[in-house]
Every structure is written in C-alpha cells, then in structure tokens.
Design an enzyme around this catalytic site. Structure first.
Site, PDB file in Angstrom:
ATOM      1  N   CYS A  99      -9.037 -16.840 -11.103  1.00 14.66           N
ATOM      2  CA  CYS A  99      -9.847 -16.678 -10.542  1.00 14.66           C
ATOM      3  C   CYS A  99     -10.976 -16.155 -11.778  1.00 14.66           C
ATOM      4  CB  CYS A  99      -9.211 -14.825 -10.011  1.00 14.66           C
ATOM      5  SG  CYS A  99      -9.224 -14.321 -11.172  1.00 14.66           S
TER       6      CYS A  99
ATOM      7  N   LYS B  55       3.311  -6.600  -1.898  1.00 13.74           N
ATOM      8  CA  LYS B  55       3.868  -7.588  -1.323  1.00 13.74           C
ATOM      9  C   LYS B  55       3.470  -8.886  -2.330  1.00 13.74           C
ATOM     10  CE  LYS B  55       2.224 -10.449   1.514  1.00 13.74           C
ATOM     11  NZ  LYS B  55       2.429 -11.711   1.269  1.00 13.74           N
TER      12      LYS B  55
ATOM     13  N   GLU C 230     -15.340 -21.941  -4.826  1.00  9.96           N
ATOM     14  CA  GLU C 230     -14.026 -22.098  -6.128  1.00  9.96           C
ATOM     15  C   GLU C 230     -13.249 -23.084  -5.406  1.00  9.96           C
ATOM     16  OE1 GLU C 230     -11.662 -18.206  -5.639  1.00  9.96           O
ATOM     17  OE2 GLU C 230     -11.135 -18.094  -7.874  1.00  9.96           O
TER      18      GLU C 230
ATOM     19  N   GLY D 278      -7.086 -11.474  -4.249  1.00  6.63           N
ATOM     20  CA  GLY D 278      -7.598 -13.274  -3.341  1.00  6.63           C
ATOM     21  C   GLY D 278      -8.147 -13.649  -3.659  1.00  6.63           C
TER      22      GLY D 278
ATOM     23  N   THR E  19     -12.053 -14.461  -1.713  1.00  5.27           N
ATOM     24  CA  THR E  19     -12.771 -13.684  -1.202  1.00  5.27           C
ATOM     25  C   THR E  19     -13.033 -13.431   0.416  1.00  5.27           C
ATOM     26  OG1 THR E  19     -14.187 -14.079  -2.843  1.00  5.27           O
ATOM     27  CG2 THR E  19     -15.410 -13.748  -0.839  1.00  5.27           C
TER      28      THR E  19
ATOM     29  N   GLU F 138      -9.987  -7.157  -6.213  1.00  7.20           N
ATOM     30  CA  GLU F 138     -10.832  -8.837  -6.798  1.00  7.20           C
ATOM     31  C   GLU F 138     -10.542  -9.921  -6.297  1.00  7.20           C
ATOM     32  OE1 GLU F 138     -10.326 -11.649  -9.669  1.00  7.20           O
ATOM     33  OE2 GLU F 138      -8.456 -10.400 -10.413  1.00  7.20           O
TER      34      GLU F 138
ATOM     35  N   GLY G  29     -10.650 -10.354   1.718  1.00  6.65           N
ATOM     36  CA  GLY G  29     -11.016  -9.199   1.298  1.00  6.65           C
ATOM     37  C   GLY G  29     -11.495  -8.397   1.507  1.00  6.65           C
TER      38      GLY G  29
HETATM   39  P1  NDP Z   1      -5.777 -15.355  -0.566  1.00  6.89           P
HETATM   40  O1  NDP Z   1      -6.332 -14.442  -0.123  1.00  6.89           O
HETATM   41  O2  NDP Z   1      -5.504 -15.650   1.009  1.00  6.89           O
HETATM   42  O3  NDP Z   1      -3.905 -14.550  -0.428  1.00  6.89           O
HETATM   43  C1  NDP Z   1      -3.229 -13.561  -1.351  1.00  6.89           C
HETATM   44  C2  NDP Z   1      -2.913 -12.636  -0.909  1.00  6.89           C
HETATM   45  O4  NDP Z   1      -2.747 -12.131  -0.055  1.00  6.89           O
HETATM   46  C3  NDP Z   1      -1.037 -13.320  -0.706  1.00  6.89           C
HETATM   47  O5  NDP Z   1      -0.220 -12.074  -0.734  1.00  6.89           O
HETATM   48  C4  NDP Z   1      -1.678 -13.302   1.000  1.00  6.89           C
HETATM   49  O6  NDP Z   1      -0.599 -13.921   1.572  1.00  6.89           O
HETATM   50  C5  NDP Z   1      -2.496 -12.353   1.332  1.00  6.89           C
HETATM   51  N1  NDP Z   1      -3.039 -12.642   2.877  1.00  6.89           N
HETATM   52  C6  NDP Z   1      -3.141 -13.538   3.371  1.00  6.89           C
HETATM   53  N2  NDP Z   1      -4.033 -13.057   4.369  1.00  6.89           N
HETATM   54  C7  NDP Z   1      -4.192 -11.196   4.480  1.00  6.89           C
HETATM   55  C8  NDP Z   1      -4.708 -10.334   5.316  1.00  6.89           C
HETATM   56  N3  NDP Z   1      -5.476 -10.963   6.755  1.00  6.89           N
HETATM   57  N4  NDP Z   1      -4.139  -9.858   5.159  1.00  6.89           N
HETATM   58  C9  NDP Z   1      -3.773  -9.325   3.829  1.00  6.89           C
HETATM   59  N5  NDP Z   1      -3.120 -10.353   2.846  1.00  6.89           N
HETATM   60  C10 NDP Z   1      -3.237 -11.390   3.385  1.00  6.89           C
HETATM   61  O7  NDP Z   1      -5.474 -16.406  -1.415  1.00  6.89           O
HETATM   62  P2  NDP Z   1      -4.518 -17.731  -0.830  1.00  6.89           P
HETATM   63  O8  NDP Z   1      -3.975 -17.642  -1.205  1.00  6.89           O
HETATM   64  O9  NDP Z   1      -4.523 -18.001   0.314  1.00  6.89           O
HETATM   65  O10 NDP Z   1      -5.832 -18.868  -1.684  1.00  6.89           O
HETATM   66  C11 NDP Z   1      -6.727 -19.201  -1.136  1.00  6.89           C
HETATM   67  C12 NDP Z   1      -7.976 -19.613  -2.146  1.00  6.89           C
HETATM   68  O11 NDP Z   1      -8.170 -17.926  -2.102  1.00  6.89           O
HETATM   69  C13 NDP Z   1      -7.996 -19.963  -2.888  1.00  6.89           C
HETATM   70  O12 NDP Z   1      -7.898 -21.580  -3.030  1.00  6.89           O
HETATM   71  C14 NDP Z   1      -8.512 -19.511  -4.669  1.00  6.89           C
HETATM   72  O13 NDP Z   1      -9.902 -19.937  -3.832  1.00  6.89           O
HETATM   73  C15 NDP Z   1      -8.722 -17.826  -3.593  1.00  6.89           C
HETATM   74  N6  NDP Z   1      -7.522 -16.965  -4.661  1.00  6.89           N
HETATM   75  C16 NDP Z   1      -8.289 -16.273  -5.774  1.00  6.89           C
HETATM   76  C17 NDP Z   1      -7.554 -15.812  -6.558  1.00  6.89           C
HETATM   77  C18 NDP Z   1      -7.794 -14.608  -7.420  1.00  6.89           C
HETATM   78  O14 NDP Z   1      -7.263 -14.154  -8.452  1.00  6.89           O
HETATM   79  N7  NDP Z   1      -9.278 -14.376  -7.713  1.00  6.89           N
HETATM   80  C19 NDP Z   1      -5.864 -15.987  -6.490  1.00  6.89           C
HETATM   81  C20 NDP Z   1      -6.012 -16.918  -5.009  1.00  6.89           C
HETATM   82  C21 NDP Z   1      -6.722 -17.218  -4.494  1.00  6.89           C
HETATM   83  P3  NDP Z   1       0.547 -15.178   1.467  1.00  6.89           P
HETATM   84  O15 NDP Z   1       0.041 -16.177   0.312  1.00  6.89           O
HETATM   85  O16 NDP Z   1       1.967 -14.989   1.466  1.00  6.89           O
HETATM   86  O17 NDP Z   1       0.184 -15.734   3.002  1.00  6.89           O
END
Ligand code: NDP
Length: 840
Positions: free
Chosen positions: A293, A185, A390, A237, A239, A259, A242
């Site tokens: 990240c 996804k 972050e 995504g 923390t 990650e 995660g």
């Molecule tokens: P999220 O962790 O919310 O999103 C990452 C992915 O997980 C997206 O596909 C999201 O869907 C999906 N997701 C959201 N909630 C759930 C859940 N409960 N169970 C499973 N999957 C889920 O990151 P955000 O995009 O909201 O960004 C928020 C913050 O996260 C950023 O400001 C940044 O600090 C951090 N981040 C870190 C990343 C990294 O590479 N380490 C990457 C992205 C964000 P959808 O986006 O469609 O809601």
C-alpha cells in the site's frame, strides 16, 4: 581481462517445510471447525497448482465466532490481569519465532512473495509486533490516554492478501494487548499463514474465543464488519472497500480504523546519492512485487538528473531475478492472483494508450504462474491513470520536477496520503520536505521500513487511525475523555450534565426574575428530556425567549452577516432570520441564513488559510490564541448579557474563556504529548509527530451557544487545522459576536469561518465536500448523524461523533486527537545502507 558471466544457481527452499495439509478449517471458540460455507481451493500463484482446500464461513458461522469472542471478552480474558495478557502475547511472539521457517514457506507458497522476504521481513516483523505489544498490556495507563483506559470489546478485523501474516499481527497484537477479543478474516486467496498462526495461538493456551479466524471472500468480510455484536472495526485493503465499510457503519457509533491504498511519491533531488537512491527506488516499488500500500509507485526525479537516474535504474532493474518465489535468490516473485495480474495489465495498457513510454525488464519469466516483469513508464503526466491510480504491481511511473515546490505540489496531488520518500544530502531539505508532504510516513534516504514501535497509517483517502507504537493502541482503547458516539436513536443534543450542574449551583432561591426564568427554563428542559428517554430526534428548536428586565430604551436591532475568510459577507441566500443569544436571552437580532454556496466559500477560505496556520510555529499559534482570550475577557459582560444574564450564564461564559485559555496552552505541547521518538530495530532515527488534519467542519451544540462553540472550535484550531463552524441555529449571537472578536484579532482570515442558519441544511454539502478533511458532529442530533457519516465516507473523512458532552468538565485530549494525524519520519543513522528489502 576475460568477461565473466555470473549466473546464480537455483537455491530453492523446500516446500516440505511448510507441512501443508490437504484441508484447513476455521478457528472459532478455541477449536478448528468446519464452516457452513463451501470449501475453496487456495492456489500457489507461482505455479497455478492448488495448495489446499479451505473451509469457509457463512452468516451463522460469523454469529458463532462473534459470540465466542464476546463470551471470552466477558469471561476469562477480562478476568486476567494485564500482565497475564501480556504473557500470552509473549508466548505467541515466541511461537511465531519458533515456527518461523514453516511460516515463511507457507506464506510464500500461498502468496507468491519471494522466500527471502517472507523469511527476513514478514515473519520476524510479525513476531516483533507480538513482542512489542506484549509489553504494552500492563502499561496501558502510560500510553497517554488517561489512567482509566478500557478495552472496547470485540474487534472485527479484515485483512488483505499482500502481507497476510504480518497484517494479522498488526491487527491482533494491539487488540489483545488492550484487552479486546477478535474475529479476523484473511483474504480469500491467502488464508494459510493465519490458520497456522491460529495453531500457534491454540498452542499458547489462550482462552477459547479470544482470537477467532473466519475464512471466506468479501461477503464474509462484509458480514463480519456489519455484525451487530462487533464493537470495533479494523480494515486494511482497498480504498473502495474502505469507503463502503465506513458508509455501512454510519450511525452505528462503532469505532473504525481504515488502512487503505496509496500512490506514494519517491522524490529524488539532484544532490541525492544516486546509487543509494536507485536501490531505494527499486526497494520502494519492487519489494513484494509492488503489492504494497505504501509502495513508491511514483518516482519524482529532478529534471537535471532524470536521465542519469532512469538510466541507472533500468540497468539495476534488469539484474532483478524474477521467478520462483521459493528460490532464495529470487527478487521479484509471483503476482498473487489472476485477477490482480489482469488489473496490472489493464492499467499498464492504459499507460500505453495515454502516451507514456513503457520500458520492461528483459528478464525471462516462468511459463506457468502469474508473473509481470518489472516495468518503468517515463514521459508520464499527472493526469494519466498510471500516475493517479494504485496499480499494486511492479510498475513505476516516472515524473520530473524542477523546484522543491513543484515536487511538493506534484507529490501531494493525489487523494491518497500514505507514504512518501525523499532523497537528498541536505538535512534541512529533508526536514522541510518531510513536513510539507501530506503523508503518514516519510522515508528519507531509505524506503519501506516498518517497525512495531513506529506508527503507520494514512492521511486523506489512505484511511485513518494508526497501527504500531503508542498511537496504534488508541484504536483499541476506550478512554474517559471520549464520550461514546450515540447510536442513531440517541439524543446527543442533550447537555444534561451542564444543566444539572447549573441547577446545582443555582440551588436556593434566585433573587432576580431573569435568574428565576433561566432556572425554570433549565429545569423544564431537563425534565422534558429525562421524561422523553433517549428520543429527541428532532433538530434543536429555537430557544423560547424568557423575559428579562426591560429598559425603556428602544435599541437599534442589528443584522449580523456571515464570517468567511476574515470578512463579513452577506449570505448568498439573501435571507436572514430572527435569533437570540441563548436560554433566556432578551437580546434579539437578525442573522444570515447561510446557504450551500456560503458553505463552499467557507471551505475555500479555510483551505487557503490552512497553509499559513498549519505552518505557523506552535508558539505563534499560542500567542494568537492567548490574545483572543484576552479579548474575550474584555467582552465578558457582553457575552453574559447575550446569553441572557444571570449567574448560570456568567458561569458558562467564564468557563468558555477558561476553555479558550486551556487550549491556547496546548499548541506547544502537542508534539511532546502525542509524538514520540521510535526505538526502531535498525540503524535509523525515527520519530513520530502530530500534524493537523486540514479543514475541519464542526457543528456546534445548539443548546450551549458559547461554551459549546468554544469547546468544539478551540481544539480544532489549536492543532493547526482551519475550521468551518455551523453555529447554534436558535441562539447564534454568541457565535457572531465571537466572530467580531476573531476579526479584530491576529488570527489570519479564514482560519475560523462561522456560518449561521440551519446546520442540517448546510452540513450534508460539507460532509460530502471533497476538500473537507474531517467532521465534528457534536451538535448534530443522533438520527441526522448517520446520513452525514455516510456522506463523509465518500472521501474517507475522519468523523468525530461524540455522545452528550459536559463542556463544563475539564476537557481531555480526545478532541485534540480527533483532528491530528501522526506522521512518522525515518532516516538512516551513519552510512546510508545499500541493502534492499523491507528492513528488519
Ligand atoms: P479488497 O479491499 O477488496 O480486500 C481486502 C480485504 O477485504 C479482503 O479480505 C477482502 O476479502 C475483504 N473484502 C472485500 N470486500 C469486502 C467488503 N465489502 N466488506 C468487508 N470486507 C471485504 O482488496 P483486493 O484484495 O480486492 O485488492 C484490490 C485492490 O486493493 C488492489 O489492487 C490494491 O490496489 C488495493 N489493496 C490495498 C491494500 C493495502 O494494503 N492498502 C491491500 C490489498 C489491496 P477477499 O479478498 O477474500 O475478497
């Protein structure tokens, strides 16, 4: 000479190259299909204009996709030869390269990143990941995880919006190379490039269902990772999410890799080549608008050069061109969403409010779209939110330091541990810093380099598991030496194999009463367990003492204390309980009933000892452990008596000593076996090396008081970790006797701490303890594991939760790998390049 004012003429890439359609469907079972959810519009963050409608999934669509992946896994995909699987990956790699320009345009339109980055970094690196993994498919037995490695099954993968195509490649390529099928996804705001990748996959004629793409928001991600048909979860995504995923999967026995976020320190020493360092700092935080990240979001600069570095940095940042991401001259594009822009604004406002000094690049910003000018905060202190959280945007927080030690302390003062940068001319300092920094990737005199051959992933709350290279494959493989984790209903206290092999050895009529008693007890327990199927949810009961031949002497009955920090303190609980040494053990004593406070003291002692033990040379650690083996040998008969005497117990004691010797010999092999030199595509020397995870809490098996304890403990400390072990509750005497051996050995105090008492009373506190890095739940009964795994998710602890284990069998490497981090270090070879960008 006349002053020349240089201006770049716009050089826009054509949006038409992206061939965007009005509407996109999901990709399930080899077909593009409508999801049952509502369509969403994906917008161009640079203009706020809609780009396309995208169909989304509901729960029934997730069912369909998981079923399609399962059917493909059990059918065509598993029937292919490994070489054929590799050929499909090779086709995908080529397909990406052939449609590179179109992919780059779509990525930039949907994400807002500069076209030069999509074109030069995201797309070629995505293709390179498929090429690299194509070559692994038929070489998995050479990856170092044994010769009968198998795929896990169906992988559920969730990726973020910052590198949509590249993250898809990082997830899909190793999963397929290892023989799994996937349901993936993308983020709701960036679905387009992966749907284009789905077209490439369809064109490559992959069997239907091998790759499925389901679209939608976080609820779709949650439904996917929690779907009972998923065998493995991989998430990139925040923390926060995660943690939620780790908690929701507690007790399911599913393999997870996370990650997560980071707050990397980019450390500049006073002897650093300042111009190169400035380029590296810019690349570190403004590449991809800081939506990275591993971004170098905290600049730690040595006080003596701070003014010079910050001055040059601001001058350089002022030249960055911010604006239309489709312009080939643009350095900093659009923020991906209105929501993310709001987050950046709110955190930078907090920086103002907390007293940091804000500097903003004087660059003009477009009137429409989501933009944030490159920003630098000085006078930042460690307690400020902009130094701890972050921001995920083009915002740099500058802190200063005087000595290398201060730099290390400040750099490591974060719950995250994804990456770090070091700038200095001194080679020894580079390597010293690289080993002291608790981060999964250390870039020295460079920053933000990625390569499919080089492992990438975090320490601490930046997640666990690696992506890329040999280490990345482990996440998608089932190996013989990794007993499957029990599901909540399984009974993992059963050591049937040990029992059976002991019975086999004792076949024939034993000729003394103790032997007979031991045998009948083993048979009784084994039969009882087999009869009771897979239940056994109750915690291990005290082992009934079996009468042994008695002497007439009335022995002094001993009271054993705890073993913490190399000393033997009484339990803070003030309580003791009577215990024995093992099945049939006649020797009885009182042992301390450890409490929550004792558990905390043990963690403190283990943390204190970690610095010394983790930095001891491998040779030194080996010597200390070999010496302990000699001491165990000297007490061999005592241990046999403690366990209850007889042939079976003699065998178990011999095996325990041999096991200790086995692990002592691992200390100086870990780097050779789990590390690598990474042949990255660029003028860099890159290597990956294993490092200890930190403080590990282990629950030793109740039924196997010595061999089980040694089998759990020895691999933890061999790797340089320190341990808090909860000994067998009914039969702790072997553990406390081992403590006496350790106390008189050369092992530094605190490396091993042994607590007696009820493990299930102490373990919940330890699982939630912020300063514990990992858990080994070997001795925890199945049903109690879920609660501990959930508690561990609070600080993203690594959890090793194996199924029933036969400790008599030759150990594999799974127990060692469970408590090792892989750190990847990069350094330029030859001249240090001034080139910015993400490499490639
Ligand atoms: P999220 O962790 O919310 O999103 C990452 C992915 O997980 C997206 O596909 C999201 O869907 C999906 N997701 C959201 N909630 C759930 C859940 N409960 N169970 C499973 N999957 C889920 O990151 P955000 O995009 O909201 O960004 C928020 C913050 O996260 C950023 O400001 C940044 O600090 C951090 N981040 C870190 C990343 C990294 O590479 N380490 C990457 C992205 C964000 P959808 O986006 O469609 O809601």
């Amino acid at each position: 000479m006349a002053h020349l004012d240089w201006e770049y003429a716009p050089a826009p890439e054509s949006a038409a190259v992206g061939r965007l359609r009005e509407r996109y469907q999901m990709f399930v079972g080899g077909r593009f299909v409508d999801g049952r959810g509502d369509d969403v519009k994906t917008i161009n963050p640079a203009t706020e204009e809609p780009l396309a409608s995208v169909s989304t999934a509901d729960a029934a669509d997730i069912d369909d996709a998981v079923r399609a992946a399962r059917t493909a896994f059990e059918g065509p995909w598993s029937r292919l030869t490994a070489a054929q699987r590799g050929t499909y990956l090779f086709r995908i790699a080529r397909g990406i390269a052939e449609r590179a320009r179109e992919l780059a345009v779509v990525e930039t339109l949907d994400n807002g990143k500069p076209i030069k980055e999509s074109r030069d970094v995201d797309v070629p690196t995505a293709s390179a990941h498929f090429f690299h993994h194509a070559g692994w498919a038929d070489k998995l037995t050479h990856a170092g995880y044994g010769v009968s490695v198998r795929p896990l099954g169906v992988a559920g993968q969730v990726i973020p919006w910052n590198f949509p195509l590249l993250m898809a490649a990082w997830k899909i390529a190793p999963a397929l190379a290892a023989g799994n099928t996937v349901v993936i996804k993308p983020a709701e705001t960036t679905p387009l490039s992966i749907l284009l990748l789905a077209e490439i996959i369809a064109d490559a004629d992959l069997p239907p269902g091998v790759v499925n793409v389901v679209t939608g928001a976080g609820d779709v991600g949650a439904a996917l990772v929690n779907h009972p048909g998923i065998d493995k979860v991989a998430f990139t995504g925040s923390t926060e999410v995660g943690r939620q995923i780790q908690a929701s999967l507690a007790g399911t026995g599913r393999k997870i890799t996370l990650e997560l976020g980071g707050k990397a320190a980019n450390i500049v020493f006073d002897d650093a080549p300042v111009d190169q360092a400035v380029e590296g700092i810019v690349n570190g935080i403004f590449f991809n608008q800081g939506h990275v990240c591993c971004a170098g979001s905290r600049l730690l600069v040595q006080e003596s050069v701070a003014d010079e570095v910050v001055g040059k940095l601001q001058a350089r940042i002022a030249t960055l061109r911010v604006g239309d991401p489709m312009d080939k001259n643009t350095d900093v594009g659009a923020i991906n969403s209105a929501g993310q822009l709001a987050t950046i604004r709110s955190l930078t406002d907090a920086g103002d409010a907390e007293g940091a000094v804000r500097w903003t690049s004087p660059c003009p910003l477009p009137d429409r779209g989501f933009y944030f000018a490159p920003t630098v905060f000085t006078r930042v202190s460690q307690s400020m939110r902009i130094a701890r959280e972050e921001i995920f945007g083009p915002v740099l927080s500058v802190l200063t330091f005087r000595t290398p030690d201060e730099a290390i302390t400040k750099a490591n003062n974060t719950p995250y541990g994804l990456s770090a940068g070091v700038w200095t001319e001194k080679g020894s300092r580079i390597l010293g810093m690289a080993s002291a920094l608790r981060a999964g990737v250390v870039w020295a005199n460079t920053f933000n380099r990625f390569d499919p051959t080089a492992a990438f992933g975090g320490y601490k709350e930046s997640g666990f598991g690696r992506e890329g290279g040999r280490s990345g494959l482990a996440a998608y493989l089932d190996t013989d030496d990794e007993p499957p984790a029990p599901r909540a209903s399984d009974d993992d206290t059963v050591l049937d194999a040990v029992v059976e092999s002991a019975i086999a050895e004792l076949a024939g009529t034993p000729d003394n009463p103790t032997e007979a008693a031991v045998l009948s007890e083993l048979v009784r327990r084994s039969t009882e367990r087999r009869g009771s199927g897979s239940c056994g949810s109750a915690p291990a009961q005290p082992v009934p003492a079996v009468a042994a031949p008695r002497s007439t002497r009335v022995g002094v009955r001993k009271t054993y204390k705890l073993f913490i920090g190399g000393a033997f303190p009484r339990s803070e609980s003030g309580r003791t309980y009577p215990a024995t040494g093992g099945v049939g053990g006649s020797i009885r004593a009182n042992v301390a009933q450890g409490s929550r406070k004792d558990a905390r003291d043990a963690v403190l002692a283990a943390r204190k000892a970690f610095g010394t033990w983790s930095t001891a040379t491998a040779y030194n650690r080996g010597q200390v452990l070999y010496r302990i083996a000699e001491m165990l040998e000297g007490r061999r008969e005592q241990f046999v008596d403690l366990l209850g005497g007889g042939f079976a117990n003699e065998r178990l004691v011999n095996a325990a000593i041999d096991r200790w010797v086995h692990y002592a010999g691992w200390t100086d092999k870990l780097a050779a076996v789990f590390g690598s030199a990474n042949p990255v595509a660029g003028p860099y020397f890159s290597f990956s090396t294993p490092e200890p995870t930190g403080v590990v809490v282990a629950v030793a098996p109740a039924d196997d008081p010595l061999l089980g304890l040694v089998g759990v403990l020895a691999p933890i400390i061999t790797a340089g970790n320190t341990a808090v072990v909860l000994a067998s509750q009914p039969a702790p005497l072997a553990a406390v006797t081992l403590a006496e051996v350790l106390a008189t050995s050369d092992l530094p105090g605190g490396v091993v701490n042994i607590l007696t008492g009820d493990p299930l009373e102490m373990a919940p506190h330890l699982a939630a303890h912020a300063d514990v890095n990992a858990l080994d739940l070997t001795g925890v009964p199945g049903p109690a594991r879920a609660e501990l795994e959930r508690a561990a998710a609070g600080t993203v602890k690594r959890v090793y939760s194996p199924g029933p284990q036969d400790f008599l069998r030759t150990p594999g490497t799974a127990r060692l790998r469970a408590f090792l981090e892989i750190k990847t270090v990069w350094h330029p070879t030859g001249a240090v390049s001034l080139a910015g960008g993400g490499g490639y």
